[in-house]
Design an enzyme around this catalytic site. Structure first.
Site, PDB file in Angstrom:
ATOM      1  N   ASP A   1      -1.224   0.037  -1.701  1.00  0.00           N
ATOM      2  CA  ASP A   1      -1.120   0.714  -0.427  1.00  0.00           C
ATOM      3  C   ASP A   1      -2.263   1.521  -0.331  1.00  0.00           C
ATOM      4  O   ASP A   1      -2.900   2.002  -1.442  1.00  0.00           O
ATOM      5  CB  ASP A   1       0.243   1.533  -0.663  1.00  0.00           C
ATOM      6  CG  ASP A   1       0.385   2.235   0.833  1.00  0.00           C
ATOM      7  OD1 ASP A   1      -0.007   1.649   1.747  1.00  0.00           O
ATOM      8  OD2 ASP A   1       1.031   3.280   0.666  1.00  0.00           O
TER       9      ASP A   1
ATOM     10  N   ASN B   1       6.571  -4.873   7.633  1.00  0.00           N
ATOM     11  CA  ASN B   1       5.210  -4.641   8.454  1.00  0.00           C
ATOM     12  C   ASN B   1       5.082  -5.366   9.697  1.00  0.00           C
ATOM     13  O   ASN B   1       4.149  -5.197  10.376  1.00  0.00           O
ATOM     14  CB  ASN B   1       4.142  -5.121   7.293  1.00  0.00           C
ATOM     15  CG  ASN B   1       3.917  -4.041   6.181  1.00  0.00           C
ATOM     16  OD1 ASN B   1       3.781  -4.652   5.063  1.00  0.00           O
ATOM     17  ND2 ASN B   1       4.396  -2.783   6.387  1.00  0.00           N
TER      18      ASN B   1
HETATM   19  C1  IPE Z   1       4.223  -1.147   1.625  1.00  0.00           C
HETATM   20  O1  IPE Z   1       3.206  -0.298   1.967  1.00  0.00           O
HETATM   21  C2  IPE Z   1       4.068  -2.411   1.823  1.00  0.00           C
HETATM   22  C3  IPE Z   1       2.982  -3.069   1.258  1.00  0.00           C
HETATM   23  C4  IPE Z   1       1.923  -2.526   0.353  1.00  0.00           C
HETATM   24  C5  IPE Z   1       2.653  -4.365   1.580  1.00  0.00           C
HETATM   25  P1  IPE Z   1       3.619   0.328   3.446  1.00  0.00           P
HETATM   26  O2  IPE Z   1       2.248   1.247   3.872  1.00  0.00           O
HETATM   27  O3  IPE Z   1       4.155  -0.603   4.512  1.00  0.00           O
HETATM   28  O4  IPE Z   1       4.927   1.372   3.133  1.00  0.00           O
HETATM   29  P2  IPE Z   1       5.395   2.550   3.899  1.00  0.00           P
HETATM   30  O5  IPE Z   1       5.653   2.123   5.243  1.00  0.00           O
HETATM   31  O6  IPE Z   1       4.120   3.715   3.769  1.00  0.00           O
HETATM   32  O7  IPE Z   1       6.576   3.094   3.221  1.00  0.00           O
HETATM   33  C1  IPE Z   2      -1.290  -1.391   2.620  1.00  0.00           C
HETATM   34  O1  IPE Z   2      -2.035  -0.544   2.885  1.00  0.00           O
HETATM   35  C2  IPE Z   2      -1.213  -2.928   3.096  1.00  0.00           C
HETATM   36  C3  IPE Z   2      -0.199  -3.490   3.935  1.00  0.00           C
HETATM   37  C4  IPE Z   2       0.893  -2.729   3.987  1.00  0.00           C
HETATM   38  C5  IPE Z   2      -0.253  -4.591   4.305  1.00  0.00           C
HETATM   39  P1  IPE Z   2      -1.663   0.017   4.478  1.00  0.00           P
HETATM   40  O2  IPE Z   2      -2.159  -0.908   5.671  1.00  0.00           O
HETATM   41  O3  IPE Z   2      -0.427   0.348   4.164  1.00  0.00           O
HETATM   42  O4  IPE Z   2      -2.705   1.299   4.381  1.00  0.00           O
HETATM   43  P2  IPE Z   2      -2.221   2.848   4.655  1.00  0.00           P
HETATM   44  O5  IPE Z   2      -0.883   3.330   3.977  1.00  0.00           O
HETATM   45  O6  IPE Z   2      -2.043   2.868   6.140  1.00  0.00           O
HETATM   46  O7  IPE Z   2      -3.321   3.648   4.450  1.00  0.00           O
HETATM   47 MG    MG Z   3       0.771   2.055   3.737  1.00  0.00          MG
END
Ligand code: IPE
Ligand code: IPE
Ligand code: MG
Length: 243
Positions: A16, A64
């Site tokens: 993340d 997602n």
């Molecule tokens: C979790 O991250 C999913 C992945 C890393 C693929 P998210 O960014 O989607 O999680 P939340 O929404 O902050 O809980």
């Molecule tokens: C994790 O990074 C990757 C996916 C969920 C695909 P994020 O896209 O959630 O990055 P932040 O949390 O917005 O920084």
């Molecule tokens: Mg995230």
């Protein structure tokens, strides 16, 4: 059980922080995801060098899909680019790739690329990389129950070991170490069933910055943990044994 000096067999990672990493650089979120792929390759290599047998990463969650269409299609496109750019390297480095998640909802092109990654690495055994794609821990429990019912498992014979055989990660031991980067302290529907006794490590490092140093920090943290699995602490076990 004492985990001092132990290397986990299985490390699960919620990758993340890609979006925030890009935002800090006044770049589009996609740029962060792209750099995130490099961090993944670095990390898999570092895990293999340290003798870790299984790495399971959260690449795209069931939730997602709720992101803007532009970002979702960017991520799907990134799968195609990643497979064409890194597959040969992974084959050469002995990485066995498996995809876990509901692939019925992804496009034929993306599914074909993911299938190809699995197929061309199936004889590799240096390290097992599982990529959780359109994965959710709740989906996993439900799909396992469905499969068990379809296989004719009766209500009275259904137990934890039986259901485990139908879970998406049935080929691997449960994760010993569960790392989440990006500063959030939550599971976000990752391996709910399998992480029942994982040691959790949360890091403020944004995923594209993750590498050997951060992995070693997490491993050092893990090595200091006393995994009890419901037993008394290992120090108390020694005292009891001496008494
Ligand atoms: C979790 O991250 C999913 C992945 C890393 C693929 P998210 O960014 O989607 O999680 P939340 O929404 O902050 O809980
Ligand atoms: C994790 O990074 C990757 C996916 C969920 C695909 P994020 O896209 O959630 O990055 P932040 O949390 O917005 O920084
Ligand atoms: Mg995230």
């Amino acid at each position: 059980m004492d985990s001092a000096n132990r290397i986990p067999r299985h490390v699960a990672i919620v990758m993340d922080g890609n979006g925030r990493w890009a935002k800090k650089r006044f770049m589009p979120r996609f740029f962060g995801h792209k750099q995130g792929v490099d961090a993944l390759m670095r990390t898999v290599r570092a895990c293999a060098d340290r003798g870790i047998e299984y790495v399971t990463v959260f690449a795209f969650s069931s939730e997602n899909w709720k992101r803007p269409t532009e970002e979702v299609s960017g991520l799907m496109g990134l799968v195609l680019v990643t497979v064409s750019k890194y597959l040969t390297k992974m084959v050469g480095e002995g990485v066995r790739v498996r995809i876990v998640g509901d692939l019925s909802q992804v496009s034929d092109r993306v599914r074909a690329a993911l299938d190809e990654a699995e197929r061309s690495t199936r004889h590799n055994s240096r390290i097992n990389l599982s990529v959780a794609f359109n994965y959710g821990g709740r989906w996993d429990v439900v799909q396992a129950c469905r499969q068990a019912i379809e296989a004719g498992v009766s209500a009275t014979s259904l137990d934890e070991a039986t259901l485990s055989r139908f879970m998406a990660m049935n080929f691997a031991p449960d994760p010993d170490l569960f790392i989440r980067t990006g500063g959030e302290v939550r599971i976000s529907n990752f391996l709910l069933w399998q992480a029942a006794y994982s040691e959790l490590v949360f890091s403020d490092c944004l995923w594209p910055d993750f590498g050997e140093k951060q992995l070693d920090e997490a491993l050092a943290d893990y090595a200091r943990r006393d995994r009890r699995f419901g037993l008394v602490s290992s120090a108390d076990q020694l005292l009891t044994a001496k008494a």
